[in-house]
Structures are given as structure tokens and as C-alpha cells.
Design an enzyme around this catalytic site. Sequence first.
Site, PDB file in Angstrom:
ATOM      1  N   CYS A   1      95.533  66.164  -1.536  1.00 51.74           N
ATOM      2  CA  CYS A   1      96.151  66.457  -0.243  1.00 51.74           C
ATOM      3  C   CYS A   1      95.754  67.860   0.204  1.00 51.74           C
ATOM      4  CB  CYS A   1      97.677  66.364  -0.396  1.00 51.74           C
ATOM      5  SG  CYS A   1      98.587  66.925   1.039  1.00 51.74           S
TER       6      CYS A   1
ATOM      7  N   HIS B   1     104.498  79.134   9.940  1.00 43.94           N
ATOM      8  CA  HIS B   1     105.328  78.071  10.505  1.00 43.94           C
ATOM      9  C   HIS B   1     104.684  77.491  11.760  1.00 43.94           C
ATOM     10  CE1 HIS B   1     108.736  80.800   8.811  1.00 43.94           C
ATOM     11  NE2 HIS B   1     108.048  80.233   7.861  1.00 43.94           N
TER      12      HIS B   1
END
Length: 747
Positions: free
Chosen positions: A677, A364
Site C-alpha cells: 500500500c 492533513h
Amino acid sequence: MSERTQTESRKLLGRLREALAEDSAGQTRLDNITQLIASSMGTEVCSIYLFLDAETLELCATEGLNPESVHQTRLRMGEGLVGRVAKTSKIINTDDAPSAKGFRYMPETGEEIYSSFCGVPIQRLGDNLGVLVVQSKDVREFSADETYALEVVAMVLAEMTELGAFVGDNDAMHARHQQSVLLRGASAQEGAAEGHVWLHEPRVVVTNPIADDPDVELARLDEAVSQLRVGVDKMLDGAAGGDKEQLQVLEAYRMFANSKGWMRRMQQDIAQGLSAEAAVEKEQSTARTRMEQVADSYLRERLHDLDDLSNRLLRILTGQGSETGAELPTDPILIARNIGPAELLEYGRGLKGIVLEEGSVGSHAAIVARALAIPLVIHADKITTEALNGDHIMVDGDQGIAHLRPDETVVAAFRDKIAMQAQAQERYASIRDKSATTVDGITINLTMNAGLMADLPSLENSGADGVGLFRTELQFLVRNKMPKRSELSALYARVMDAAQGKRVVFRTLDIGSDKVLPYMTPQDEPNPAMGWRAIRVGLDKPGVMRMQLQALLRGANGRPLTVMFPFVAQHDEYRAAVAEMEKAKEREAVLGHPLPETIELGAMLETPSLGFAPQTFFEDVGFLSIGGNDLKQFFFAADRENERVRKRYDTLNISFLSFLEGIVNRCHSTKTPLSFCGEDAGRPIEALCLAAMGLRSLSMRPASIGPVKSLLRRTNLSEVRAVIVQARERGDQSVRPAVMEYLRTQS
């Protein structure tokens, strides 16, 4: 433990304090201490070994061994009994040292005549500083009381080593926190930054390890523990009625705070002569050593709770930490063991860089750091114990290196690098509004990855053609409860407003693997990257997916909407996701909400299986985006979180490029829009080769668009394609050397 033993221990610590208080050089202090300990313990030998570097111990003082061996005798970690104590952080106590496992005879010391050996680690909060040894001619094991007393003395030595009490002319005795330190970790976000250390959890420095009066120290400990327990009770009251699992964690936290065993051990340490602070830290060091040796994740987490409680207790006792009122420097480099996304967002863009002891490339914190374009180094071992608030530090996110308290030559070289990067960014700014069109007239669509509103100004500043990936999970990760549909729809509307008509590809919730929501029960999976994650969670918990799809439809408010489903492995998963969108549209229509002018639905190709899906899938899907980060790890069977293997396989490997070429050809035959991506899209050489293989749309972090566009505009894509074909025909493993050589001839 007898009262006599406690009295003897306190006497020894009292004499130690007097020796430490003397105005003498570091070596003299160490020599006096070894004499004191040998005399008090009734042993012929006392020696102190300190770490010269991460792998080498040096004999820094001795009473009883050959004095000429001081600063001459050195041992590798794990070598001899002393090295074993250092490596295992465990006491070795034997009555027959020469026969003990791992004994190494060092003739220069003259220790062969001593039979008994007791070695105790000198450590502070899991940080090994050295080894304290006593030896005797008598054939005997040292008693439990004696080894405990040595542990207490080692604790004091650790504190005094930390405070630089033994500074001298020798390498092993330089004051900690004054030397230049090079910390090697791993890169989680590229970029270079210079600034000053800001510790997320400031370390408490214990300046009074030895107690004047045990009764006073016991009273201080009682009062501080009472304050700690009140604070934990308040935390529990505040969480009442909330998440059941969070309550269970806090209950375990309270159990530790009320642990009689923990309290008794600290009281025992104080009775031996330690101050309240040193007693807390001694038990904390023991817990950290245990934590490093426990494999069970649940037990590790509980020991982490105890570690955190110890920090809170130390801050109460000393008044250090957040209560000191220290101010964030103007150029802060954040240092932490680890940090959550919500905490990192609170710091915001003001941070110049981040260095973590733990973390992962997909964590995160790494996602938020990339969104904020802040250089991030992870796995920088011991950074939280090496750094102090205000230390000068330089962070090289490209190489995964941090220079702590750098010398002048490093500073000069590093500033040159930052200046060169700044010049390059100025050069890229001049082509910001120009297209990424190659010399042979092929235009590549360059879009940016985003996940926060803070990213959106980069859409214009970077020259991106749109947002190729908007990570919607960040809004879920930074909260302690599920966001409301109204909050999400308002956010999605603001994102589309900021894009000013440019295409934004919203990826639905991609959780699981390394992205676990704090309010969802974590799944105990042996291999979470290949487990219950992304589209699998969405289809198994359709309520969450429907809520998010409705929020996206409302956020569009009639405007064109583009949605992409992550981690699709087969056609049926895509069909099921599309069906959920149809249900969401029907509900919105019934409620009278405007539907988007157009809806584009696509999938992320992150598993090799989807590359071999039936032709009907390629005809059915609205668009495809190759998720390079995950696809690469599954293609090469190389975990991207594993530092040993994640850089072992090259993106420009012929087999990987050939696989991508197959996907390009299938999409071309069905006229399916295709993009790439991931991190590799933002690396100029990799981006050039991807374009040469037929990819016409690349999505990357905003800072990469300039360098990628610059190289594309200077290169003939047909020639690069020819170089790749030739390399494949030669049987090269990777096209990188051939492409690099071609570019050298063109410059």
C-alpha cells in the site's frame, strides 16, 4: 521622535503623494521620487533598486549617481551593501561605506565619492520588492529619526510598486499581477487542472498608503482595534469551558490584540504620515520578517498570531476580504499559505486544484486532497502574494508546478495534456470491469485507498476490487474534539454499506508524526516520524483504541470485519493490539451486541525491523500490508518530507526490491496474505515490478487503478521478473532502466 521630524516626514509623504498622482509614466514618477527624497533628506544621492527576478536587483532610478547606470547596474541577492539589505531585510547604516563588510565598487555609478550609506528594504508582508538607498559625501551615520522616516517612505514605495505605479518599458518595472509567472513547488497529489484563483485568505490591497489627516487616521485605528478586541473576546467566550490548551492559545491571541507596544508603533507610523491601513501593514511586514528569522517554533507561532491579527485588523479598516461578497468561481483553484483538513473539506469536491505555499506530502491537507482526487502542489513560494482572486491558473500536480496568468503557448500545451489524460481515462474505463490479469495468466488484486465517505463512489467507478486501506484518522483530524463512539460506528456502517460486500480494511488510528489531533497535546519530539505515533499511541492510551475497536465491531453489525494496526515494529505490539480487540469483543458480547461473522486482524509493515521478525510473528498475524511510504523512508534513511532527499532513492533500487522479496518469501512459507500500500503501488512501472517480485495485492488511490491495470494486462510478468533478476546479477543499482527498455521493445 520630535514634532519637527514628524512634520518633515508628513511633508515628504505629502509631496510623494503629489508625485504619484501626476499623470506621468512610471520611470518619470520614480525619477521624481528619488529627487524628492534626496532633497528632503539633505543627501546628494537617492536610489531605488527593484527586483528583476528572485535573485537579481536592478537600479531603476537615481538622483546623484550616473544616470546612464539606470537599468544597467544589476546586483545579485547578497552582493554589495544593497544586495545584503535585500537578503537580510535589515537596514544597513554606515558612515564609511567603502570599508563596510560586503561593499562592492560599481565604477559605472560613480558612487565611490560618497562615504555615508543607508539602505532600507522595500518590502510588503515579507515579500522583498527592492531597496531604497540614500548616500552622502559627509562622513556621518543617519539618525534613528532619519532611518525611521526612510522606512515609512519604503513602505509607501512597496504599496505603490504592488499597485503598478511604476510600470514602464523595463523588465524590473512591469506591473505585478499582470505578468505570467511559473511557480515551482512539489507534488503532493497528481493530476492537472485549469481554473481561476480563489484565495483562502484574500490579501488586502492598501490603495491609500499616505494619510490626509493623522488625527482622522488615529481615530480610525482606535475604532478598528476596539472592534478587533471585541471579536477576540467573543472567540474566548465561545471557547470557555472547552479545551484548556485552545484557551491558552486564545489568551495569547488576546494579549497581542491588547498589546500597547503594537498599538504605539502603529500610532507612531501614522504620526509620520501613513494611513491607518499602511501603518498596520508596516508593522505586519516587520513581524513577518522576524518570523522568517526565528527558529523557535513557539515564537514563530506567536508571530503568526500577530500576523493573523493584522489581517483581521486590515479587513476591518478596509472592508475587504470575506465581507466583500466575492463569489467562488465555477472552476476554483484554491490558493493558501496552508490549510487545515476541516477547512478543505468545507470546500469539498468543487475545487479543481490546490496550491499551497507551505504544506507537506503527508500533511492533513494532502491526505484530504488525495481522498478528493484534487491535484495539489505544495511549497509554491510566494503564491499568495503573486496571485489575485480571479487570475487564470493552471496546476500541474504531476510536476509540482503552477502556471499563473499563463501565456497562449503554455495554455495550448497544458490543454493538450489535459485532453490526453481524459482520453487515457476513457481507455481505462473500457477495462474497468475486467481483472488485472497479466499476459502469462497471473491475476493481481487491485484495491483502493480511502478515508472519507466521498471516496466510496470510486470503488465502483475505478474498478477496484475492494478498499485495501481505509484511513480512520481523518474523522478525528477534521474535528475540534474527540468524536463519539456512536458517530464512528455509524460512519463505519455506512462505509461497509457503500462497499456492497467488497472487503474493506480499516486501519486503526494512525496519528502522531505529521498527523496531530487539534485536541491532543502535541509532543515536542526532535524526530516525530520515528516517535510517539500510531500503534504506540494506541497502546499507551488504550481508552481511545478500545473506543475505536468497539465502534468498528458495532459498525460491522454482524458482517465480516477486517482491521489493521499501523506502524507495528515488533511481535509484542501486535499481540497487545490483538488483546485489546479481545477485550472489546468480550465487552460487546456482554452488552448483547452482535459480533462480526469473521474478524481478520493484520498489521502494517512500515519498519524494516518487522521484516526480520521471528517466524512466530508471520504465523500469528492474520495478514500483512507493506506501508511503502514509511518503509521506504526508514529503509533509505531519507525523510519523505525533505525535498532534498525524498526523491534521491528509487523504489526500484535492487536492495529495496530484494528486501521486499524476502518479505514475500516469508509470507509465502507461512501462507500469510500480503499486500503493498502506498504511492508507489499506484505508479504503473513500480506496480509492475512489485508484482514481478511476488506481490499479488496492491492498494492505491482510485485514479491509479486504470493505468496500473492497463499495463499489467499488456505485460508478461515472468519476462519482467527475468529482466529484474538479470539486472541484479549485473550489479545494477536500480532495475528501472532495464525494465523501461524491456517495455519499449514490447510496445
